[in-house]
Design an enzyme around this catalytic site. Structure first.
Site, PDB file in Angstrom:
ATOM      1  N   ASP A  13      49.399  59.145 -23.971  1.00  0.00           N
ATOM      2  CA  ASP A  13      48.430  59.679 -23.007  1.00  0.00           C
ATOM      3  C   ASP A  13      47.018  59.243 -23.391  1.00  0.00           C
ATOM      4  O   ASP A  13      46.169  58.992 -22.530  1.00  0.00           O
ATOM      5  CB  ASP A  13      48.518  61.212 -22.962  1.00  0.00           C
ATOM      6  CG  ASP A  13      48.146  61.798 -21.605  1.00  0.00           C
ATOM      7  OD1 ASP A  13      47.648  61.041 -20.751  1.00  0.00           O
ATOM      8  OD2 ASP A  13      48.335  63.002 -21.399  1.00  0.00           O
TER       9      ASP A  13
ATOM     10  N   CYS B  95      44.240  60.091 -17.548  1.00  0.00           N
ATOM     11  CA  CYS B  95      45.290  59.443 -16.777  1.00  0.00           C
ATOM     12  C   CYS B  95      44.614  58.460 -15.842  1.00  0.00           C
ATOM     13  O   CYS B  95      43.733  58.834 -15.074  1.00  0.00           O
ATOM     14  CB  CYS B  95      46.080  60.487 -15.980  1.00  0.00           C
ATOM     15  SG  CYS B  95      47.309  59.727 -14.908  1.00  0.00           S
TER      16      CYS B  95
HETATM   17  P1  HMG Z   1      56.550  50.420  -7.414  1.00  0.00           P
HETATM   18  O1  HMG Z   1      55.564  49.340  -7.209  1.00  0.00           O
HETATM   19  O2  HMG Z   1      56.849  51.350  -6.268  1.00  0.00           O
HETATM   20  O3  HMG Z   1      57.892  49.830  -8.019  1.00  0.00           O
HETATM   21  O4  HMG Z   1      56.014  51.277  -8.639  1.00  0.00           O
HETATM   22  P2  HMG Z   1      59.216  49.345  -7.263  1.00  0.00           P
HETATM   23  O5  HMG Z   1      60.305  50.299  -7.630  1.00  0.00           O
HETATM   24  O6  HMG Z   1      58.943  49.102  -5.813  1.00  0.00           O
HETATM   25  O7  HMG Z   1      59.472  47.933  -7.971  1.00  0.00           O
HETATM   26  C1  HMG Z   1      58.576  46.851  -7.780  1.00  0.00           C
HETATM   27  C2  HMG Z   1      58.733  45.829  -8.903  1.00  0.00           C
HETATM   28  O8  HMG Z   1      58.319  46.424 -10.132  1.00  0.00           O
HETATM   29  C3  HMG Z   1      60.166  45.351  -9.128  1.00  0.00           C
HETATM   30  O9  HMG Z   1      60.087  44.009  -9.562  1.00  0.00           O
HETATM   31  C4  HMG Z   1      60.637  46.183 -10.266  1.00  0.00           C
HETATM   32  O10 HMG Z   1      61.643  45.597 -11.065  1.00  0.00           O
HETATM   33  C5  HMG Z   1      59.370  46.334 -11.093  1.00  0.00           C
HETATM   34  P3  HMG Z   1      60.487  42.787  -8.566  1.00  0.00           P
HETATM   35  O11 HMG Z   1      61.911  43.070  -8.180  1.00  0.00           O
HETATM   36  O12 HMG Z   1      59.531  42.929  -7.414  1.00  0.00           O
HETATM   37  O13 HMG Z   1      60.259  41.585  -9.429  1.00  0.00           O
HETATM   38  N1  HMG Z   1      59.394  47.582 -11.874  1.00  0.00           N
HETATM   39  C6  HMG Z   1      59.214  47.661 -13.201  1.00  0.00           C
HETATM   40  N2  HMG Z   1      58.950  46.734 -14.138  1.00  0.00           N
HETATM   41  C7  HMG Z   1      58.851  47.181 -15.418  1.00  0.00           C
HETATM   42  N3  HMG Z   1      59.016  48.473 -15.784  1.00  0.00           N
HETATM   43  C8  HMG Z   1      59.276  49.426 -14.864  1.00  0.00           C
HETATM   44  C9  HMG Z   1      59.375  49.007 -13.508  1.00  0.00           C
HETATM   45  N4  HMG Z   1      59.610  49.703 -12.377  1.00  0.00           N
HETATM   46  C10 HMG Z   1      59.627  48.810 -11.377  1.00  0.00           C
HETATM   47  N5  HMG Z   1      59.444  50.696 -15.227  1.00  0.00           N
HETATM   48  C11 HMG Z   1      56.400  52.749 -10.513  1.00  0.00           C
HETATM   49  C12 HMG Z   1      56.684  52.471  -9.053  1.00  0.00           C
HETATM   50  C13 HMG Z   1      56.922  54.143 -10.834  1.00  0.00           C
HETATM   51  C14 HMG Z   1      57.100  51.720 -11.369  1.00  0.00           C
HETATM   52  C15 HMG Z   1      54.862  52.653 -10.744  1.00  0.00           C
HETATM   53  O14 HMG Z   1      54.248  53.524  -9.838  1.00  0.00           O
HETATM   54  C16 HMG Z   1      54.446  53.038 -12.149  1.00  0.00           C
HETATM   55  O15 HMG Z   1      54.743  52.320 -13.098  1.00  0.00           O
HETATM   56  N6  HMG Z   1      53.714  54.160 -12.304  1.00  0.00           N
HETATM   57  C17 HMG Z   1      53.333  54.655 -13.627  1.00  0.00           C
HETATM   58  C18 HMG Z   1      52.000  55.342 -13.588  1.00  0.00           C
HETATM   59  C19 HMG Z   1      51.680  55.905 -14.947  1.00  0.00           C
HETATM   60  O16 HMG Z   1      52.209  55.452 -15.961  1.00  0.00           O
HETATM   61  N7  HMG Z   1      50.786  56.909 -14.994  1.00  0.00           N
HETATM   62  C20 HMG Z   1      50.394  57.539 -16.245  1.00  0.00           C
HETATM   63  C21 HMG Z   1      51.456  58.393 -16.833  1.00  0.00           C
HETATM   64  S1  HMG Z   1      51.587  60.007 -16.053  1.00  0.00           S
HETATM   65  C22 HMG Z   1      50.442  60.993 -16.888  1.00  0.00           C
HETATM   66  O17 HMG Z   1      49.640  60.495 -17.618  1.00  0.00           O
HETATM   67  C23 HMG Z   1      50.524  62.507 -16.719  1.00  0.00           C
HETATM   68  C24 HMG Z   1      51.086  63.228 -17.957  1.00  0.00           C
HETATM   69  O18 HMG Z   1      50.305  62.959 -19.116  1.00  0.00           O
HETATM   70  C25 HMG Z   1      51.125  64.743 -17.713  1.00  0.00           C
HETATM   71  C26 HMG Z   1      49.804  65.320 -17.178  1.00  0.00           C
HETATM   72  O19 HMG Z   1      48.749  65.117 -17.809  1.00  0.00           O
HETATM   73  O20 HMG Z   1      49.882  65.943 -16.141  1.00  0.00           O
HETATM   74  C27 HMG Z   1      52.533  62.771 -18.249  1.00  0.00           C
HETATM   75 MG    MG Z   2      48.421  63.962 -19.571  1.00  0.00          MG
END
Ligand code: HMG
Ligand code: MG
Length: 298
Positions: free
Chosen positions: A13, A237
């Site tokens: 985080d 985030c």
């Molecule tokens: P998307 O663009 O909708 O993905 O993103 P998709 O499912 O349509 O796939 C598109 C392409 O991405 C595909 O490749 C997939 O294979 C690839 P293509 O076939 O076009 O060549 N792909 C990936 N590649 C590598 N690793 C993966 C992956 N997934 C798909 N995992 C997705 C959807 C969920 C992946 C995107 O929105 C994302 O990565 N979001 C993450 C955001 C994030 O990390 N935010 C911070 C963490 S949350 C947080 O901090 C809160 C927390 O601390 C608690 C709090 O504080 O409340 C936990």
């Molecule tokens: Mg957090």
């Protein structure tokens, strides 16, 4: 109460939100130092899309460098693609992360509130079938920068639904740090009224409004014993407007020590680590406890 578990999120985080790129070997040393300081759980990195969070694009390299020790550390996984990447490296603990609000589900996961479950369901099912432990986060539990106040029933509904997919723990996130102590007490009561056990809950506070420690105390009084925290108060985030650092691990340990509650954490070693990390990041830690203790050492 005599014991609290601290779930360290600094390397994930904290570092996910840095503007600069932190070298892989610095991340690895950060994790190793936190483990050596007695933190029982250190969330190591994220197997999210590297374009969405470039700061953690080296997740595989970090896990490979950690070797056997890395396999016991949880990593963030949003979907089956992320799970595949984690499985290849022998990961045994993952965390999925859902949103209590529609807008943040869109911004953080590119899914609607409902669609996020379609993404998590097969991910959690496959992880459980492979013997992997799953934590579930729910974000925006106390307020959302786009939607404002979030109804408690909505948070409980999303949280229970995520937990019931097969998680062993539900972490309630104040992603933008707007919550206050009374709200914390009420939300925990709403979850226990809905049948959740206190032992299955963790609290995840960000300190944007300086309320994180007061909120942790409120949750502690309500009977929660697992707290997420980040060494030196790193954090934020990238997809949540106005989110700043997490509750600092040092602030939490200092308070718990005063209450006679055991964490097994060597406070001086965490402070030294945060000061070292601050040098790499080029700015001082926002934690008052880090500043005070680092000062008293020099
Ligand atoms: P998307 O663009 O909708 O993905 O993103 P998709 O499912 O349509 O796939 C598109 C392409 O991405 C595909 O490749 C997939 O294979 C690839 P293509 O076939 O076009 O060549 N792909 C990936 N590649 C590598 N690793 C993966 C992956 N997934 C798909 N995992 C997705 C959807 C969920 C992946 C995107 O929105 C994302 O990565 N979001 C993450 C955001 C994030 O990390 N935010 C911070 C963490 S949350 C947080 O901090 C809160 C927390 O601390 C608690 C709090 O504080 O409340 C936990
Ligand atoms: Mg957090």
């Amino acid at each position: 109460m005599s014991e609290v578990t601290i779930y360290e999120v600094g390397p994930r985080d904290g570092l996910q939100n840095e503007k600069g790129v932190i070298a892989t070997e610095v991340k690895v040393e950060f994790i190793q130092r936190l483990l050596a300081a007695g933190l029982p759980i250190v969330e190591a990195t994220s197997f999210v899309h590297p374009k969405w969070v470039p700061q953690l694009a080296d997740a595989a390299e970090v896990m490979a460098a950690l070797g056997d020790a890395g396999r016991d550390l949880p990593v963030l996984v949003p979907n089956e693609r992320g799970l595949d990447r984690a499985l290849e490296l022998g990961v045994r603990h993952i965390a999925v992360f859902g949103s209590a609000t529609e807008t943040f589900a869109q911004k953080n996961l590119n899914r609607s509130l409902d669609e996020q479950f379609a993404m998590f369901e097969p991910t959690v099912a496959r992880a459980r079938a492979a013997g992997i432990d799953v934590r579930a986060y729910v974000s925006m539990c106390f307020g959302d920068p786009w939607e404002g106040a979030v109804p408690v029933d909505q948070v409980v509904g999303v949280g229970k639904r995520l937990f019931d997919l097969g998680a062993s723990e539900l972490s309630l996130g104040d992603t933008i740090g707007v919550g206050t102590a009374g709200q914390v007490k009420d939300l925990i009561a709403a979850f226990t009224d809905a049948g959740m056990q206190l032992d299955d809950l963790a609290m995840h506070f960000h300190d944007t409004y300086g309320q994180a420690l007061a909120n942790a105390y409120s949750a502690l009084q309500a009977g929660v014993t697992t707290f997420d925290a980040s060494a030196g108060g790193l954090g934020g985030c990238p997809y949540a407007k106005s989110a700043t650092g997490n509750l600092a691990t040092e602030d939490l340990v200092w308070m718990l020590r005063g209450l006679g509650i055991e964490t097994g954490v060597d406070l001086d070693a965490v402070v030294t680590t945060s000061v070292w990390m601050a040098e790499h990041l080029g700015r001082p830690s926002p934690s008052a406890v880090v500043r005070a203790l680092a000062q008293s050492d020099s």
